[in-house]
Design an enzyme around this catalytic site. Structure first.
Site, PDB file in Angstrom:
ATOM      1  N   ALA A   1      -7.178  -6.348  -8.544  1.00 54.96           N
ATOM      2  CA  ALA A   1      -8.488  -5.805  -8.896  1.00 54.96           C
ATOM      3  C   ALA A   1      -8.399  -4.326  -9.241  1.00 54.96           C
ATOM      4  CB  ALA A   1      -9.451  -6.011  -7.731  1.00 54.96           C
ATOM      5  N   GLY A   2      -7.169  -3.826  -9.421  1.00 56.52           N
ATOM      6  CA  GLY A   2      -7.004  -2.417  -9.750  1.00 56.52           C
ATOM      7  C   GLY A   2      -7.177  -1.528  -8.529  1.00 56.52           C
TER       8      GLY A   2
ATOM      9  N   ASP B   1      -0.386   4.720  -7.386  1.00 54.91           N
ATOM     10  CA  ASP B   1      -0.812   3.798  -6.320  1.00 54.91           C
ATOM     11  C   ASP B   1       0.009   3.994  -5.044  1.00 54.91           C
ATOM     12  OD1 ASP B   1      -2.344   2.874  -8.399  1.00 54.91           O
ATOM     13  OD2 ASP B   1      -2.003   0.754  -7.973  1.00 54.91           O
TER      14      ASP B   1
ATOM     15  N   ALA C   1      -0.121  -0.785  -1.602  1.00 55.00           N
ATOM     16  CA  ALA C   1      -0.420  -0.578  -0.183  1.00 55.00           C
ATOM     17  C   ALA C   1       0.437  -1.514   0.666  1.00 55.00           C
ATOM     18  CB  ALA C   1      -1.908  -0.813   0.082  1.00 55.00           C
TER      19      ALA C   1
ATOM     20  N   PRO D   1      -8.919  -6.184  -2.082  1.00 53.93           N
ATOM     21  CA  PRO D   1      -8.934  -7.296  -3.046  1.00 53.93           C
ATOM     22  C   PRO D   1      -7.698  -7.230  -3.948  1.00 53.93           C
ATOM     23  CG  PRO D   1     -11.024  -6.102  -3.076  1.00 53.93           C
ATOM     24  CD  PRO D   1     -10.090  -5.318  -2.206  1.00 53.93           C
TER      25      PRO D   1
HETATM   26  O1  PMV Z   1      -6.887  -1.176 -13.000  1.00 51.90           O
HETATM   27  P1  PMV Z   1      -5.630  -0.513 -12.594  1.00 51.90           P
HETATM   28  O2  PMV Z   1      -5.615   0.209 -11.271  1.00 51.90           O
HETATM   29  O3  PMV Z   1      -4.418  -1.349 -12.838  1.00 51.90           O
HETATM   30  O4  PMV Z   1      -5.590   0.777 -13.483  1.00 51.90           O
HETATM   31  C1  PMV Z   1      -4.914   0.950 -14.650  1.00 51.90           C
HETATM   32  C2  PMV Z   1      -4.995   2.401 -14.986  1.00 51.90           C
HETATM   33  C3  PMV Z   1      -4.591   2.688 -16.416  1.00 51.90           C
HETATM   34  O5  PMV Z   1      -4.762   4.076 -16.574  1.00 51.90           O
HETATM   35  C4  PMV Z   1      -5.470   1.949 -17.383  1.00 51.90           C
HETATM   36  C5  PMV Z   1      -3.137   2.304 -16.659  1.00 51.90           C
HETATM   37  C6  PMV Z   1      -2.114   3.163 -15.957  1.00 51.90           C
HETATM   38  O6  PMV Z   1      -0.956   2.709 -15.859  1.00 51.90           O
HETATM   39  O7  PMV Z   1      -2.410   4.287 -15.526  1.00 51.90           O
END
Ligand code: PMV
Length: 320
Positions: free
Chosen positions: A103-104, A151, A110, A100
């Site tokens: 959505a973090g 990531d 990827a 998705p």
């Molecule tokens: O929701 P995401 O995967 O974009 O996670 C952000 C993770 C944080 O720790 C809140 C920010 C960061 O840059 O690590």
């Protein structure tokens, strides 16, 4: 030169989001949702990118690309790969992802990682993982401004990664076969940057109160890594619940998140927490494999999108 197809996994953060921004360790795992990218050299000098998910296609002139396009980061990753290889070709790139977006879950990283691998292979080159991850990281800067690097690392190497800002990454040795992860969407979009700022403001206003929470989150991630490597998933679940409490304390949970987290726990999850920036987005529940179906059913009553995934051992790979 030929058409090459590569894929790379998305990720979820299991421990340490937000606290990682201020130097505490965090743990992320690759999940069994992949982005697939096909690359083929063409005679024309342009780079054509199409996305099956967005249903769009666009041509990029490498001299003056349209930087406002949502597909530009992919063309940019291809250009950076060719610069690394000291070559320049026209390319046709096709993207198809089951991760998705926004959505973090590391979808853009990827796609970037799979693009680098596919473009290199299409041009007859093999790249080491370290180089793939580094090129994807450069490409990610376009999308995220200041990516942490977790990531692209997880998408490249797969498995479980412990990360600490400024120190780098450690691959954890974990056998995840007894467990599944169930992800449920609150259906509420969120902006990572705004939530990060909000947390930093709270910390600046009450440093004496917040610093012990950061310290606890850091110890928690270290302990969780130990428990994961030991295969003690009951303990990992308990620590996820503690981590969720800390995230609620710093103000990034919401009523919808709490509802999903509690429903997952009541349905038999070993632990459940918000994942990523919070304020909406997804929760993640750790379940014994045999309990995942029950947790999925409970969450489907409350969430517009529930995904049962496993931890993916393999990072980027060439499919053909
Ligand atoms: O929701 P995401 O995967 O974009 O996670 C952000 C993770 C944080 O720790 C809140 C920010 C960061 O840059 O690590």
């Amino acid at each position: 030169m030929r058409e090459a197809l590569a894929s790379a996994p998305g990720k979820v953060i299991l421990f340490g989001e937000h606290f990682v921004v201020e130097g505490q360790p965090a743990i992320a795992v690759a999940v069994s949702l992949r982005a697939r990218v096909a690359a083929r050299p063409v005679d024309e000098p342009r780079i054509t990118v199409s996305s099956a998910n967005l249903g769009v296609q666009q041509d990029f002139d490498p001299q003056s690309p349209d930087r406002s396009s949502p597909l530009y980061p992919i063309a940019h990753a291809a250009v950076l790969t060719m610069e690394e290889l000291g070559t320049r070709r026209g390319l046709q790139i096709r993207v198809n992802s089951s991760i998705p977006p926004a959505a973090g879950m590391g979808s853009s990283a990827a796609v970037a990682v799979a693009t680098v691998r596919a473009v290199a292979a299409a041009l007859g080159h093999d790249l080491e993982k370290e180089r793939i991850s580094r090129i994807a990281f450069e490409a990610e800067k376009l999308v995220h401004g200041k990516p942490s690097g977790i990531d692209n690392t997880v998408a490249t190497y797969g498995g479980a990664i412990a990360y600490r800002r400024g120190e780098g990454f450690l691959e954890l040795e974990v056998d995840f076969s007894p467990v599944s992860l169930v992800l449920a969407d609150t259906g509420k979009p969120r902006r990572t940057g705004e939530l990060v700022q909000r947390v930093l403001s709270l910390k600046a206003a009450f440093p004496q109160v917040l610093e012990p929470l950061y310290y606890a989150a850091g110890r928690l991630a270290v302990e969780a890594a130990k428990m994961m490597e030991r295969g003690d998933f009951e303990a990992v679940g308990v620590l996820m619940n503690v981590n969720h409490g800390l995230l609620s304390a710093i103000g990034v949970s919401t009523a919808e998140i709490e509802q999903l987290v509690y429903a997952a726990r009541q349905a038999g999850a070993l632990g459940a927490k918000l994942t990523g920036a919070g304020g909406g987005g997804f929760i993640v529940a750790l379940c014994r494999r045999e309990d995942a179906g029950r947790v999925v059913s409970a969450l489907e009553r409350l969430s517009p999108r529930v995904l049962a995934v496993s931890v993916e051992k393999e990072g980027v790979r060439l499919e053909s």
